[in-house]
Scaffold this motif. Structure first.
Motif, PDB file in Angstrom:
ATOM      1  N   LYS A  21      36.849  42.471  41.391  1.00  0.00           N
ATOM      2  CA  LYS A  21      36.431  41.330  42.200  1.00  0.00           C
ATOM      3  C   LYS A  21      37.615  40.389  42.304  1.00  0.00           C
ATOM      4  O   LYS A  21      38.345  40.181  41.328  1.00  0.00           O
ATOM      5  N   ILE A  22      37.789  39.808  43.490  1.00  0.00           N
ATOM      6  CA  ILE A  22      38.958  38.976  43.769  1.00  0.00           C
ATOM      7  C   ILE A  22      38.525  37.626  44.319  1.00  0.00           C
ATOM      8  O   ILE A  22      37.636  37.548  45.174  1.00  0.00           O
ATOM      9  N   LEU A  23      39.163  36.563  43.826  1.00  0.00           N
ATOM     10  CA  LEU A  23      38.967  35.213  44.367  1.00  0.00           C
ATOM     11  C   LEU A  23      40.078  34.932  45.364  1.00  0.00           C
ATOM     12  O   LEU A  23      41.246  35.203  45.084  1.00  0.00           O
ATOM     13  N   THR A  24      39.724  34.375  46.510  1.00  0.00           N
ATOM     14  CA  THR A  24      40.723  33.982  47.502  1.00  0.00           C
ATOM     15  C   THR A  24      40.382  32.596  48.028  1.00  0.00           C
ATOM     16  O   THR A  24      39.341  32.045  47.705  1.00  0.00           O
ATOM     17  N   GLY A  25      41.265  32.047  48.836  1.00  0.00           N
ATOM     18  CA  GLY A  25      40.976  30.785  49.502  1.00  0.00           C
ATOM     19  C   GLY A  25      41.324  29.555  48.698  1.00  0.00           C
ATOM     20  O   GLY A  25      42.353  29.505  48.047  1.00  0.00           O
ATOM     21  N   PRO A  31      45.475  35.669  46.019  1.00  0.00           N
ATOM     22  CA  PRO A  31      44.248  36.275  45.522  1.00  0.00           C
ATOM     23  C   PRO A  31      44.353  36.490  44.013  1.00  0.00           C
ATOM     24  O   PRO A  31      45.395  36.901  43.508  1.00  0.00           O
ATOM     25  N   THR A  62      50.494  38.238  50.212  1.00  0.00           N
ATOM     26  CA  THR A  62      49.091  37.838  50.251  1.00  0.00           C
ATOM     27  C   THR A  62      48.876  36.335  50.055  1.00  0.00           C
ATOM     28  O   THR A  62      47.740  35.888  49.921  1.00  0.00           O
ATOM     29  N   GLU A  66      42.986  35.203  53.704  1.00  0.00           N
ATOM     30  CA  GLU A  66      41.541  35.022  53.676  1.00  0.00           C
ATOM     31  C   GLU A  66      40.898  36.244  53.026  1.00  0.00           C
ATOM     32  O   GLU A  66      41.465  37.342  53.029  1.00  0.00           O
ATOM     33  N   HIS A  67      39.712  36.043  52.469  1.00  0.00           N
ATOM     34  CA  HIS A  67      39.046  37.095  51.705  1.00  0.00           C
ATOM     35  C   HIS A  67      38.847  38.384  52.516  1.00  0.00           C
ATOM     36  O   HIS A  67      39.171  39.472  52.043  1.00  0.00           O
ATOM     37  N   ASP A  68      38.329  38.257  53.725  1.00  0.00           N
ATOM     38  CA  ASP A  68      38.087  39.449  54.556  1.00  0.00           C
ATOM     39  C   ASP A  68      39.388  40.195  54.845  1.00  0.00           C
ATOM     40  O   ASP A  68      39.411  41.428  54.843  1.00  0.00           O
ATOM     41  N   MET A  70      42.031  40.217  52.915  1.00  0.00           N
ATOM     42  CA  MET A  70      42.456  40.850  51.665  1.00  0.00           C
ATOM     43  C   MET A  70      41.696  42.138  51.442  1.00  0.00           C
ATOM     44  O   MET A  70      42.280  43.165  51.067  1.00  0.00           O
ATOM     45  N   ILE A  71      40.404  42.123  51.680  1.00  0.00           N
ATOM     46  CA  ILE A  71      39.596  43.327  51.510  1.00  0.00           C
ATOM     47  C   ILE A  71      40.074  44.405  52.479  1.00  0.00           C
ATOM     48  O   ILE A  71      40.225  45.577  52.114  1.00  0.00           O
TER      49      ILE A  71
END
Length: 79
Positions: A21-25, A31, A62, A66-68, A70-71
């Motif tokens: 699981k990754i935190l972003t933003g 990330p 990176t 944004e989270h999307d 990064m995924i």
């Protein structure tokens, strides 16, 4: 002053997903690994830990991603 260690980690993901699981933003400029899930490629290396920042994926910086995005970047590197 506290210095950070930078290490290159290669995740071999042929049949295993990364499972992390990754935190972003707003919470992180890069990330950050929030959880490493057992059974995945990230756990198998033994080198990726909660709190580690992911500076790049396959040469793509990176910072501020944004989270999307990064995924998508991680998913694309699995192909």
């Amino acid at each position: 002053m506290r210095y950070k260690t930078i290490k290159r980690i290669h995740l071999q993901k042929a049949k295993k997903a990364s499972k992390m699981k990754i935190l972003t933003g707003e919470d992180a400029s890069y990330p950050t690994v929030a959880e490493v899930i057992e059974g995945g490629a990230a756990a198998a290396t033994g080198q990726l830990h909660v709190g580690d920042e992911i500076l790049s994926v396959n040469g793509t910086n990176t910072h501020g991603i944004e989270h999307d995005s990064m995924i998508s970047l991680l998913t694309a590197s699995n192909e």
